[in-house]
Design a protein around this motif. Structure first.
Motif, PDB file in Angstrom:
ATOM      1  N   GLN A 183     -11.910   1.764   2.043  1.00  0.00           N
ATOM      2  CA  GLN A 183     -12.577   0.487   1.406  1.00  0.00           C
ATOM      3  C   GLN A 183     -13.736  -0.015   2.167  1.00  0.00           C
ATOM      4  N   LEU A 232       0.720  -1.240   0.121  1.00  0.00           N
ATOM      5  CA  LEU A 232       0.072  -0.030  -0.001  1.00  0.00           C
ATOM      6  C   LEU A 232       0.979   1.279  -0.018  1.00  0.00           C
ATOM      7  N   TYR A 251      -6.673   2.095   4.685  1.00  0.00           N
ATOM      8  CA  TYR A 251      -7.009   1.154   3.858  1.00  0.00           C
ATOM      9  C   TYR A 251      -8.510   0.924   4.046  1.00  0.00           C
TER      10      TYR A 251
END
Length: 313
Positions: A92, A56, A88
């Motif tokens: 998400q 990432l 993240y």
């Protein structure tokens, strides 16, 4: 649970000779569906399902590492990998097209001591453990304030505390640390179904494009199969993961000394102390412990030493 398992298998996760079963009212575990010999692969997880912090940082969030180094640069913030996984999840969790949305949707309430109210914290007998929890809360508030500013500047939207706490505790309770098998801290869907115990019977290894879990000793039918989170006593497990268990071989008693006199007994290592510090495993009978009176020996985590806090999957 059935829908989650369907998603796992639809993404290429392969399991052999195991089943998922509810262990307590609030937690699940992985059990052997038959006798399993050592060196048997029981779980195969495609690496594309694992969420690696270094991937990432290097391939998706590199601009954030550059412009927000106090959050995402490991050289300036030792929690940068952790924060990257938190980001993240924040981005998400509600993304309908996200590969991991079914995973995030199912894990509704990851919890540890950061979810406790003050009355619950007050039940802890160890003053050093209470201080640690207070420091954790201060750190959480600082990190939240940084993320709020970051979200306003980068995404032009507000970040709620509840969503941040969800993502933060998700990573705290489920993150696999980087070691010689895993290149960085990561989240491992399905792999985090295995509970922790010092009597762990598995190891992890990357083979090709898969992360596999392999047995290290014979496992009997219906026996629970464990992972190993590290050599942690119950006080650490309680703070970080939100659970404890009986007969933890890594439980320790910490004795603080001044002029060769015991001044304090604790189940949690002091972060800062002007005293000499020694520790002993609980199972050892040391002369120092024999000389302690009952008042000094209040080192239990909770008033009821058998009380457990189970992680919710």
């Amino acid at each position: 649970m059935f829908q989650l398992l369907q998603w796992f298998h639809s993404q290429g996760i392969i399991t052999e000779h195991i089943r998922i079963q509810q262990i307590t009212q609030t937690s699940y575990g992985v059990l052997a569906s038959q006798s399993i010999p050592p060196n048997q692969t029981i779980i195969t997880i495609p690496l594309h399902l694992c969420i690696f912090s270094d991937d990432l940082l290097n391939n998706h969030y590199s601009r954030y590492k550059k412009y927000y180094p106090h959050i995402f640069n490991i050289q300036l913030n030792e929690d940068a990998e952790f924060n990257t996984l938190v980001l993240y999840i924040l981005l998400q969790k509600d993304n309908q097209s996200s590969l991991h949305k079914p995973y995030f949707d199912y894990v509704k309430q990851p919890q540890n001591v950061l979810s406790w109210n003050q009355q619950q914290v007050d039940l802890i007998l160890d003053l050093n453990l209470k201080k640690t929890i207070q420091k954790m809360r201060i750190g959480l508030e600082l990190n939240f304030s940084r993320f709020v500013t970051f979200f306003k500047e980068q995404f032009k939207k507000e970040l709620s505390y509840d969503l941040f706490l969800y993502a933060y505790q998700f990573v705290m309770t489920r993150c696999f640390g980087g070691d010689h098998h895993l290149q960085s801290s990561c989240l491992v869907p399905f792999g985090d179904m295995l509970n922790h115990h010092d009597k762990c019977q598995t190891k992890q290894k990357i083979i090709g494009t898969n992360l596999v879990f392999i047995t290290t000793k014979p496992i009997k039918e219906n026996e629970e199969i464990y992972n190993f989170f590290g050599e942690h006593g119950n006080s650490f497990l309680l703070c970080w993961y939100g659970f404890t268990y009986d007969d933890n071989i890594y439980d320790k008693i910490y004795l603080s000394y001044e002029d060769d006199q015991i001044k304090e007994v604790s189940c949690y290592e002091f972060t800062k102390s002007n005293f000499k510090l020694k520790y002993y495993k609980n199972c050892q009978l040391q002369q120092d412990l024999l000389n302690l009176n009952k008042q000094q020996c209040k080192f239990n985590l909770l008033p009821n030493s058998n009380q457990k806090i189970s992680q919710i999957y």
